[in-house]
Motif scaffolding. Structure first.
Motif, mmCIF file in Angstrom:
data_model
loop_
_atom_site.group_PDB
_atom_site.id
_atom_site.type_symbol
_atom_site.label_atom_id
_atom_site.label_comp_id
_atom_site.label_asym_id
_atom_site.label_seq_id
_atom_site.Cartn_x
_atom_site.Cartn_y
_atom_site.Cartn_z
ATOM 1 N N PHE A 169 91.624 19.779 -97.787
ATOM 2 C CA PHE A 169 92.523 19.883 -98.805
ATOM 3 C C PHE A 169 91.726 20.442 -99.728
ATOM 4 O O PHE A 169 92.348 20.682 -101.264
ATOM 5 N N ALA A 221 97.219 19.486 -105.256
ATOM 6 C CA ALA A 221 98.296 18.866 -104.312
ATOM 7 C C ALA A 221 98.305 17.354 -104.287
ATOM 8 O O ALA A 221 97.339 16.622 -104.681
ATOM 9 N N SER A 252 101.559 15.946 -98.479
ATOM 10 C CA SER A 252 101.438 17.375 -97.564
ATOM 11 C C SER A 252 103.049 17.042 -96.874
ATOM 12 O O SER A 252 103.237 15.823 -96.402
ATOM 13 N N ASP A 291 105.366 18.403 -93.541
ATOM 14 C CA ASP A 291 105.389 19.107 -92.634
ATOM 15 C C ASP A 291 106.897 18.942 -91.688
ATOM 16 O O ASP A 291 107.651 18.123 -92.176
ATOM 17 N N CYS A 307 106.741 13.407 -95.423
ATOM 18 C CA CYS A 307 105.818 13.781 -96.796
ATOM 19 C C CYS A 307 105.009 12.558 -96.682
ATOM 20 O O CYS A 307 105.347 11.568 -96.976
ATOM 21 N N LEU A 340 98.602 12.123 -100.274
ATOM 22 C CA LEU A 340 97.405 12.476 -99.979
ATOM 23 C C LEU A 340 96.435 11.228 -100.075
ATOM 24 O O LEU A 340 95.397 11.061 -99.688
#
Length: 177
Positions: free
Chosen positions: A117, A123, A126, A128, A161, A164
């Motif tokens: 990353f 960020a 993350s 998806d 979600c 990180l």
């Protein structure tokens, strides 16, 4: 047009706003907790429910201000003022409020961010999406929500979600699409 005309029809609520009436009520309740500061000291002639309906219709259907002004019997400047004010308030409530309280700071994320990353230094999480087929739900309303005309079958999507700086998923949203 008013929310009273469409709130009893799930089909119309989804057509005009993409959300069901009970979710709409939650948003109205959250907006009621804010002191809305309309631009240029303007005071609204419409109640908060109809103001939210205007904003959601504009976002969902991409209607022009003049069209919404005609539908709600107000001026174009009123539509513009409502939209700008409520979008700002919704951003503060749903984005700033959620991101600041549910996710670690960017500084904390940078300290534990995976090397993959590195290009995304700002960020904080993350996301998806995963989609799979599902059995046909027993309830007709749920069937309608879960059916994908594009895929020609009933599907369910999960959107995890992960912050990180954490190893455990901090937020999972389940959507029927």
């Amino acid at each position: 047009m008013t929310i009273a005309e469409i709130r009893d029809s799930e089909e119309k609520m989804l057509l005009y706003t993409s959300i069901q009436y009970d979710v709409f009520e939650v948003l109205v309740g959250l907006l009621g907790r804010f002191e809305l500061n309309y631009f240029n000291g303007w005071s609204p002639s419409l109640n908060i429910e109809n103001q939210l309906l205007i904003v959601l219709m504009k976002l969902k259907l991409n209607l022009r201000d003049i069209d919404l002004a005609h539908r709600f019997c107000v001026s174009r400047s009123t539509i513009s003022n409502i939209f700008n004010t409520l979008v700002h308030a919704l951003h503060e409530m749903l984005y700033v409020g959620v991101v600041d309280t549910c996710f670690p700071s960017q500084l904390k994320c940078k300290g534990s961010m995976p090397k993959s990353f590195a290009e995304f230094s700002s960020a904080r999480s993350s996301m998806d999406a995963s989609e799979t087929t599902q059995d046909i739900p027993g309830h007709l309303d749920t069937q309608a929500m879960a059916y994908s005309s594009y895929k020609s079958r009933h599907t369910v999507k999960a959107v995890p979600c992960v912050a990180l700086a954490q190893m455990v998923p901090s937020l999972t949203v389940l959507l029927y699409i």
